[in-house]
Enzyme design. Structure first.
Site, PDB file in Angstrom:
ATOM      1  N   LYS A   1       0.820  -1.216   0.000  1.00  0.00           N
ATOM      2  CA  LYS A   1       0.000   0.000   0.000  1.00  0.00           C
ATOM      3  C   LYS A   1       0.854   1.268   0.000  1.00  0.00           C
ATOM      4  CE  LYS A   1      -4.428  -1.552   1.842  1.00  0.00           C
ATOM      5  NZ  LYS A   1      -4.262  -2.986   1.699  1.00  0.00           N
TER       6      LYS A   1
ATOM      7  N   GLU B   1      -2.962   6.830   7.905  1.00  0.00           N
ATOM      8  CA  GLU B   1      -3.631   7.574   6.840  1.00  0.00           C
ATOM      9  C   GLU B   1      -4.769   8.394   7.440  1.00  0.00           C
ATOM     10  OE1 GLU B   1      -4.446   5.723   2.727  1.00  0.00           O
ATOM     11  OE2 GLU B   1      -6.357   5.574   3.770  1.00  0.00           O
TER      12      GLU B   1
ATOM     13  N   HIS C   1     -15.050  -3.163   7.212  1.00  0.00           N
ATOM     14  CA  HIS C   1     -14.181  -2.884   6.068  1.00  0.00           C
ATOM     15  C   HIS C   1     -14.278  -3.957   4.980  1.00  0.00           C
ATOM     16  CE1 HIS C   1     -12.591   0.149   8.724  1.00  0.00           C
ATOM     17  NE2 HIS C   1     -12.170  -0.762   9.577  1.00  0.00           N
TER      18      HIS C   1
ATOM     19  N   ARG D   1      -5.721  -7.833  -9.592  1.00  0.00           N
ATOM     20  CA  ARG D   1      -6.384  -9.090  -9.911  1.00  0.00           C
ATOM     21  C   ARG D   1      -7.825  -8.810 -10.323  1.00  0.00           C
ATOM     22  NH1 ARG D   1      -9.683  -9.328  -5.424  1.00  0.00           N
ATOM     23  NH2 ARG D   1      -8.801  -8.522  -3.485  1.00  0.00           N
TER      24      ARG D   1
END
Length: 478
Positions: A110, A180, A215, A274
């Site tokens: 990430k 973040e 999530h 993917r």
């Protein structure tokens, strides 16, 4: 074209790939663990080979050699975003149906993906010292909601980081965490991109994935209700997604995920290198078979269309059907499927890996199937999905079908007022998940009730109303 392809996955995605291979005249090879010996993907494949684990790179490559395949399709999950697996396939002389190992490695981290996307010009969520509270801790190698923690106060940061790191280490073998800025009430919107090995790349529109629990995506749809109100947003997000993918030297199918607010501002979140679980909604609104396109591009074909030729038609919604009980805090519900009635009719698609008599294992993700509908408008698609959910019956275990009936009847969902905290707020409002029986089941319940109120001798003299009633459908009525 390839003669034979091994599918390094299980369940509904393995079946999805097998069906496209059959249409293309390509033989399929399934792999299976002992738990999945009787799984549907094993029955439907042309050939099958036992392996110890779906994570065993060496064993899968050995199976590919044994069955003399030309290529390996990773499906999604398991090894699909593992650069080492993609490299092992190539080193053994097999085509990996996906992006290059380098692109997987770049976008699989990430933090590295954020750097690459920023270099490509995509807007990035503030991180580190720029963030300010509240913040979200995320696993560098994360996915599926693992290794994520919301932190509202500086004094909670250290303990939250330790917990997130521990969870990430267990899930991914990598405990690294980054910070973040948390964008409150954001929408989760992703762009499907597709590139060939000749430098051509397009986007195939967006999917809204804002309905999430812990999530994890629960419902996905295309087009996004937000983007439908702001058509220029699709072009801006699509261009940003393509820039990020090009910066990573990407080809084949991929998804660039963004957080967006209701004013049309958006920020790069991550890239999934993917095929996605929710790819069917894009297939239904574009009319494309993404798996077939993956295989053709992996074989060296040029993309058969340009960006201006991509058009979106109607609206599609997907519900992920899980073996879990929403009335009992979503507790898993493994066990034998005693009865199965899947919906059908106009605009209804079921991507499933189950059948009556199959035992849902506790070893793997409890997703049973994906129910996808298409209609000319979003409103019509919601009504069609409700009809299809009403026809869906999985007997012997619990499923989350009642959750979807509740969501799709919620006025806020119908108005498209979505954000990543929408479902958590809805669940806190004290919902009931008692599923109303479909009319045909109610009719049988009435027959049973009448039978029970008659004298014993009269019951013995009365024939059973139907063979359907006599073969165990009472389980649903208890």
């Amino acid at each position: 074209m390839f003669r034979k392809i091994l599918i390094a996955n299980r369940g509904e995605i393995a079946l999805r790939v097998i069906r496209t291979l059959r249409e293309m005249g390509i033989r399929s090879v399934a792999v299976y663990s002992d738990t999945d010996r009787a799984a549907l993907h094993v029955r439907k494949a042309d050939e099958a080979v036992r392996i110890e684990s779906y994570l065993g790179i060496e064993a899968i490559v050995a199976a590919a050699r044994l069955h003399e395949v030309d290529a390996i399709h990773p499906g999604y999950g398991f090894l699909s975003e593992n650069a080492r697996f993609a490299q092992a396939c190539e080193d053994a002389g097999f085509v990996f149906i996906g992006p290059s190992p380098r692109s997987i490695q770049l976008m699989g981290s990430k933090t590295e993906a954020r750097r690459v996307a920023a270099e490509g010009g995509a807007p990035i969520v503030p991180d580190g010292d720029q963030a300010g509270f509240p913040v979200m801790l995320k696993a560098v190698a994360g996915g599926g909601g693992k290794g994520m923690r919301r932190v509202d106060r500086a004094e909670d940061l250290a303990s939250a980081r330790e917990a997130a790191s521990s969870e990430a280490l267990r899930a991914f073998g990598d405990g690294r965490i980054y910070v973040e800025k948390l964008i409150e009430n954001a929408r989760h919107i992703e762009i499907q991109i597709f590139g060939d090995q000749h430098g051509n790349m397009v986007h195939l529109g967006e999917r809204e994935c804002s309905v999430q629990r812990r999530h994890q995506k629960v419902i996905e749809e295309s087009p996004s209700p937000l983007v439908a109100r702001m058509p220029e947003l699709r072009q801006r997000m699509g261009e940003a997604a393509i820039k990020a993918a090009r910066a990573a030297g990407y080809y084949n199918a991929g998804t660039v995920e963004f957080l967006a607010d209701n004013d049309g501002n958006f920020y790069f979140l991550e890239m999934n290198t993917r095929l996605q679980v929710e790819h069917p909604v894009t297939e239904l609104v574009t009319g494309l078979d993404l798996v077939r396109l993956q295989i053709e591009v992996a074989n060296g074909a040029v993309l058969p269309f340009a960006q201006e030729e991509v058009s979106l038609r109607g609206a599609a919604i997907e519900c992920r059907i899980y073996a879990e009980d929403p009335a009992n805090n979503f507790f898993p519900s493994p066990g034998k499927i005693l009865q199965l009635a899947e919906p059908s009719g106009p605009g209804v698609r079921v991507d499933s890996g189950i059948y009556p008599g199959w035992v849902v294992p506790i070893d793997y993700d409890p997703m049973l199937s994906k129910l996808i509908v298409w209609a000319d408008t979003r409103e019509h698609a919601i009504e069609r999905m409700l009809r299809a959910l009403g026809e869906y019956h999985v007997g012997g275990i619990r499923s989350n079908i009642p959750l979807f009936q509740t969501i799709l009847n919620d006025p806020a969902f119908r108005r498209g007022e979505l954000h990543t905290g929408y479902l958590d707020a809805l669940l806190k409002s004290g919902l009931s998940f008692t599923r109303p029986a479909p009319p045909e089941y109610e009719a049988v319940a009435n027959v049973i009730a009448r039978q029970r109120t008659k004298p014993a001798e009269a019951q013995a003299a009365t024939p059973v109303a139907s063979n359907w009633l006599a073969t165990g459908r009472r389980e649903f009525l208890r």
